[in-house]
Write an enzyme that holds these catalytic residues in place. Structure first.
Site, PDB file in Angstrom:
ATOM      1  N   ARG A  23       0.809  -1.223   0.000  1.00  0.00           N
ATOM      2  CA  ARG A  23       0.000   0.000   0.000  1.00  0.00           C
ATOM      3  C   ARG A  23       0.839   1.267   0.000  1.00  0.00           C
ATOM      4  O   ARG A  23       0.366   2.342  -0.360  1.00  0.00           O
ATOM      5  CB  ARG A  23      -0.910   0.033   1.230  1.00  0.00           C
ATOM      6  CG  ARG A  23      -1.883  -1.127   1.316  1.00  0.00           C
ATOM      7  CD  ARG A  23      -2.541  -1.184   2.681  1.00  0.00           C
ATOM      8  NE  ARG A  23      -1.509  -1.389   3.705  1.00  0.00           N
ATOM      9  CZ  ARG A  23      -1.631  -1.018   4.976  1.00  0.00           C
ATOM     10  NH1 ARG A  23      -2.722  -0.414   5.402  1.00  0.00           N
ATOM     11  NH2 ARG A  23      -0.666  -1.245   5.831  1.00  0.00           N
ATOM     12  N   GLU A  28       8.098   8.038  10.906  1.00  0.00           N
ATOM     13  CA  GLU A  28       8.056   9.248  11.713  1.00  0.00           C
ATOM     14  C   GLU A  28       9.186  10.144  11.203  1.00  0.00           C
ATOM     15  O   GLU A  28      10.358   9.820  11.358  1.00  0.00           O
ATOM     16  CB  GLU A  28       8.296   8.851  13.172  1.00  0.00           C
ATOM     17  CG  GLU A  28       7.783   9.809  14.180  1.00  0.00           C
ATOM     18  CD  GLU A  28       7.873   9.215  15.581  1.00  0.00           C
ATOM     19  OE1 GLU A  28       9.012   9.011  16.080  1.00  0.00           O
ATOM     20  OE2 GLU A  28       6.811   8.954  16.173  1.00  0.00           O
ATOM     21  N   GLN A  47      11.336  27.439  12.156  1.00  0.00           N
ATOM     22  CA  GLN A  47      10.870  27.680  10.798  1.00  0.00           C
ATOM     23  C   GLN A  47      11.008  26.405   9.979  1.00  0.00           C
ATOM     24  O   GLN A  47      11.988  25.681  10.116  1.00  0.00           O
ATOM     25  CB  GLN A  47      11.735  28.800  10.196  1.00  0.00           C
ATOM     26  CG  GLN A  47      11.339  29.293   8.845  1.00  0.00           C
ATOM     27  CD  GLN A  47      12.181  30.506   8.448  1.00  0.00           C
ATOM     28  OE1 GLN A  47      12.356  31.433   9.229  1.00  0.00           O
ATOM     29  NE2 GLN A  47      12.685  30.517   7.235  1.00  0.00           N
ATOM     30  N   ASP A  48      10.019  26.133   9.129  1.00  0.00           N
ATOM     31  CA  ASP A  48      10.087  25.043   8.156  1.00  0.00           C
ATOM     32  C   ASP A  48      10.096  25.651   6.761  1.00  0.00           C
ATOM     33  O   ASP A  48       9.329  26.585   6.483  1.00  0.00           O
ATOM     34  CB  ASP A  48       8.871  24.111   8.262  1.00  0.00           C
ATOM     35  CG  ASP A  48       8.941  23.160   9.442  1.00  0.00           C
ATOM     36  OD1 ASP A  48       9.973  23.122  10.135  1.00  0.00           O
ATOM     37  OD2 ASP A  48       7.957  22.446   9.670  1.00  0.00           O
ATOM     38  N   ASN A  49      10.964  25.136   5.886  1.00  0.00           N
ATOM     39  CA  ASN A  49      11.083  25.643   4.524  1.00  0.00           C
ATOM     40  C   ASN A  49      10.922  24.509   3.520  1.00  0.00           C
ATOM     41  O   ASN A  49      11.260  23.356   3.825  1.00  0.00           O
ATOM     42  CB  ASN A  49      12.447  26.305   4.312  1.00  0.00           C
ATOM     43  CG  ASN A  49      12.668  27.470   5.246  1.00  0.00           C
ATOM     44  OD1 ASN A  49      11.780  28.283   5.452  1.00  0.00           O
ATOM     45  ND2 ASN A  49      13.841  27.544   5.825  1.00  0.00           N
ATOM     46  N   HIS A  62      25.533  28.196   1.609  1.00  0.00           N
ATOM     47  CA  HIS A  62      24.938  29.303   2.365  1.00  0.00           C
ATOM     48  C   HIS A  62      25.146  29.155   3.875  1.00  0.00           C
ATOM     49  O   HIS A  62      25.182  28.044   4.393  1.00  0.00           O
ATOM     50  CB  HIS A  62      23.435  29.376   2.096  1.00  0.00           C
ATOM     51  CG  HIS A  62      23.095  29.587   0.662  1.00  0.00           C
ATOM     52  ND1 HIS A  62      21.897  29.207   0.126  1.00  0.00           N
ATOM     53  CD2 HIS A  62      23.793  30.142  -0.361  1.00  0.00           C
ATOM     54  CE1 HIS A  62      21.864  29.518  -1.151  1.00  0.00           C
ATOM     55  NE2 HIS A  62      23.005  30.077  -1.478  1.00  0.00           N
ATOM     56  N   LYS A  71      20.152  23.242  10.554  1.00  0.00           N
ATOM     57  CA  LYS A  71      19.167  22.783   9.576  1.00  0.00           C
ATOM     58  C   LYS A  71      19.033  21.269   9.630  1.00  0.00           C
ATOM     59  O   LYS A  71      20.030  20.546   9.611  1.00  0.00           O
ATOM     60  CB  LYS A  71      19.582  23.183   8.158  1.00  0.00           C
ATOM     61  CG  LYS A  71      19.656  24.682   7.950  1.00  0.00           C
ATOM     62  CD  LYS A  71      20.149  25.035   6.553  1.00  0.00           C
ATOM     63  CE  LYS A  71      20.227  26.541   6.379  1.00  0.00           C
ATOM     64  NZ  LYS A  71      20.795  26.896   5.068  1.00  0.00           N
ATOM     65  N   HIS A 118      26.004  25.314   4.064  1.00  0.00           N
ATOM     66  CA  HIS A 118      25.195  24.227   3.540  1.00  0.00           C
ATOM     67  C   HIS A 118      24.857  24.471   2.077  1.00  0.00           C
ATOM     68  O   HIS A 118      24.638  25.610   1.666  1.00  0.00           O
ATOM     69  CB  HIS A 118      23.903  24.109   4.365  1.00  0.00           C
ATOM     70  CG  HIS A 118      22.937  23.123   3.801  1.00  0.00           C
ATOM     71  ND1 HIS A 118      21.848  23.504   3.055  1.00  0.00           N
ATOM     72  CD2 HIS A 118      22.918  21.777   3.853  1.00  0.00           C
ATOM     73  CE1 HIS A 118      21.185  22.426   2.681  1.00  0.00           C
ATOM     74  NE2 HIS A 118      21.821  21.361   3.146  1.00  0.00           N
ATOM     75  N   TYR A 131      13.283  21.564   4.936  1.00  0.00           N
ATOM     76  CA  TYR A 131      14.213  21.702   6.051  1.00  0.00           C
ATOM     77  C   TYR A 131      13.644  22.562   7.161  1.00  0.00           C
ATOM     78  O   TYR A 131      12.908  23.503   6.933  1.00  0.00           O
ATOM     79  CB  TYR A 131      15.581  22.211   5.604  1.00  0.00           C
ATOM     80  CG  TYR A 131      15.631  23.522   4.866  1.00  0.00           C
ATOM     81  CD1 TYR A 131      16.134  24.666   5.481  1.00  0.00           C
ATOM     82  CD2 TYR A 131      15.221  23.617   3.544  1.00  0.00           C
ATOM     83  CE1 TYR A 131      16.220  25.864   4.801  1.00  0.00           C
ATOM     84  CE2 TYR A 131      15.304  24.817   2.850  1.00  0.00           C
ATOM     85  CZ  TYR A 131      15.807  25.936   3.486  1.00  0.00           C
ATOM     86  OH  TYR A 131      15.886  27.120   2.810  1.00  0.00           O
ATOM     87  N   GLU A 142      23.145  36.848   5.735  1.00  0.00           N
ATOM     88  CA  GLU A 142      23.411  35.698   4.871  1.00  0.00           C
ATOM     89  C   GLU A 142      24.689  35.918   4.062  1.00  0.00           C
ATOM     90  O   GLU A 142      24.946  37.014   3.571  1.00  0.00           O
ATOM     91  CB  GLU A 142      22.250  35.443   3.918  1.00  0.00           C
ATOM     92  CG  GLU A 142      22.475  34.189   3.098  1.00  0.00           C
ATOM     93  CD  GLU A 142      21.349  33.879   2.137  1.00  0.00           C
ATOM     94  OE1 GLU A 142      21.095  32.693   1.938  1.00  0.00           O
ATOM     95  OE2 GLU A 142      20.740  34.817   1.606  1.00  0.00           O
ATOM     96  N   ASP A 169      24.908  33.079  -5.904  1.00  0.00           N
ATOM     97  CA  ASP A 169      25.804  31.937  -5.761  1.00  0.00           C
ATOM     98  C   ASP A 169      26.915  31.968  -6.813  1.00  0.00           C
ATOM     99  O   ASP A 169      28.053  31.582  -6.534  1.00  0.00           O
ATOM    100  CB  ASP A 169      25.029  30.626  -5.844  1.00  0.00           C
ATOM    101  CG  ASP A 169      24.152  30.394  -4.618  1.00  0.00           C
ATOM    102  OD1 ASP A 169      24.315  31.113  -3.609  1.00  0.00           O
ATOM    103  OD2 ASP A 169      23.293  29.497  -4.673  1.00  0.00           O
TER     104      ASP A 169
END
Length: 182
Positions: A23, A28, A47-49, A62, A71, A118, A131, A142, A169
């Site tokens: 299926r 998790e 924060q979630d991105n 970065h 992260k 990263h 992330y 940054e 970059d």
């Protein structure tokens, strides 16, 4: 979950226990207690991105000189080669890098603690990259380092196309001339 320390001891590869059958699968993807136990300290995420990138896109390397972000990264569609570079001057692994393939098939996550640079290269036709971060994005703090820096000598996989870079970059300084903060 299985936790493996990399050559940079506090960068961790995290492989969840996946339960699957005809299926589909279940795992998790994050458990605060299990994560804190693996890291050896309480880590708070703020924060979630989510980014989607085409094949050959290279994002990074970065970091933030203030408000450094830890992260926890993973791929939910496609595959990337993910890299962490130790830019902490006081670290015994300063200037070293580790890399690992993260994909929707292997479900592996990488913990990149604060103080590391990263980046990632998309290996598949496209990739959805998720992330969690331990601090908020702060554009004025940054910075980036050239992905192809000769001193770092990152062994990026050859995917048959030139990396696609953002203007920022593409103009990134070398590791030797990068602003690494205090």
């Amino acid at each position: 979950m299985k936790v493996t320390r990399t050559a940079i001891a506090d960068v961790l590869l995290i492989e969840p226990t996946v339960f699957g059958d005809a299926r589909g699968f279940f795992f998790e993807s994050f458990n605060q207690k299990a994560f804190d136990d693996a890291v050896g300290a309480h880590v708070e995420f703020v924060q979630d991105n989510h980014s989607r990138s085409a094949k050959g896109v290279l994002r990074g390397l970065h970091y933030q000189v203030q408000q450094p972000q830890g992260k926890l990264v993973r791929v939910v569609r496609g595959a990337v080669f993910d890299v962490a570079v130790d830019i902490r001057r006081s670290s015994p692994t300063f200037g070293q890098w580790v890399g690992s393939e993260l994909s929707e098939e292997n479900h592996t996550q990488l913990w990149v603690p604060p103080g590391l640079a990263h980046g990632f290269l998309v290996l598949s036709e496209s990739a959805d990259f998720l992330y969690k971060t331990t601090d908020y994005y702060a554009p004025k703090h940054e910075r980036c380092i050239a992905w192809d820096d000769k001193t770092l000598s990152i062994a990026w996989p050859d995917i048959g196309v030139a990396p696609k870079l953002s203007a920022k970059d593409a103009a990134a300084p070398t590791f030797a001339s990068a602003d690494l903060g205090d």
